[in-house]
Design a protein around this motif. Structure first.
Motif, PDB file in Angstrom:
ATOM      1  N   LYS A  30      -6.655  -7.186   6.602  1.00  0.00           N
ATOM      2  CA  LYS A  30      -8.728  -7.039   7.526  1.00  0.00           C
ATOM      3  C   LYS A  30      -7.854  -5.300   8.328  1.00  0.00           C
TER       4      LYS A  30
ATOM      5  N   GLY B  42      -7.607  -2.424   5.284  1.00  0.00           N
ATOM      6  CA  GLY B  42      -9.033  -2.341   5.088  1.00  0.00           C
ATOM      7  C   GLY B  42      -9.230  -2.597   3.588  1.00  0.00           C
ATOM      8  N   THR B  43      -8.071  -3.416   3.222  1.00  0.00           N
ATOM      9  CA  THR B  43      -7.844  -3.475   1.771  1.00  0.00           C
ATOM     10  C   THR B  43      -8.709  -5.339   1.877  1.00  0.00           C
TER      11      THR B  43
ATOM     12  N   GLU C 297     -11.723  -5.627   1.782  1.00  0.00           N
ATOM     13  CA  GLU C 297     -13.126  -4.663   1.155  1.00  0.00           C
ATOM     14  C   GLU C 297     -13.008  -5.232  -0.127  1.00  0.00           C
TER      15      GLU C 297
END
Length: 173
Positions: free
Chosen positions: A5, A8-9, A11
């Motif tokens: 989280k 950003g991975t 997503e």
């Protein structure tokens, strides 16, 4: 999960065609296997170094350990899915596990604890597991003596892991 989280991975994981429970299982299975191997190594050390033999059924002990690990891994996944960052998740885990260990009966017998501690222990998976360990390893108990503990741990595993999957869905939206 929290690290994904933060960087950003997460997503990228969310757009893959796997289901949320498959993602949960993919995260949990390696740690579950590692936990089982470590437990078996601990049993070997217990026997070879300290000379303590298991009085009860080893397959029963391994089966209940497998369920206990599912409970604790599910709890960790739940905490990481509701946490905003790694520091927050570490503080939650530290807080919960200190309480779990102190109330589990490892250091002091649960019979000598006050009534409020007994009530909190109904939510403590570690207290049920320590009870199983004592009954199987030390007393040689069978399935009849640990049936209630096994049922409670199984229910905890289902509820906590379902909550982990549902909380991950909520957090990923």
């Amino acid at each position: 999960l929290v690290r994904e989280k933060e960087i950003g991975t997460i997503e990228q994981v969310n757009v893959t065609p796997i289901r949320r429970w498959q993602f949960l299982m993919g995260k949990m299975i390696p740690f579950w296997l590692l936990g089982m191997v470590e437990f078996i190594a601990g049993l070997c050390i217990m026997k070879l170094v300290f000379g303590i033999s298991i009085q009860g059924s080893i397959p029963l002990l391994l089966g209940i350990t497998a369920v206990y690990l599912l409970v604790m891994l599910g709890l960790g996944f739940f905490i990481s899915s509701v946490s905003e960052n790694q520091l927050q998740s570490m503080f939650i885990v530290l807080f919960l596990f200190i309480i779990f260990v102190l109330l589990s009966g490892v250091f002091t017998p649960t019979e000598g604890m006050p009534e409020w501690a007994h009530k909190i222990n109904y939510l403590n998976p570690m207290s049920f597991y320590i009870d199983v360990i004592k009954k199987i390893i030390l007393k040689g108990g069978g399935i009849d003596s640990v049936r209630l503990d096994f049922i409670v741990l199984s229910i905890m595993a289902v509820v906590i892991n379902a909550g982990a999957v549902l909380s991950y869905r909520e957090a990923s939206k």
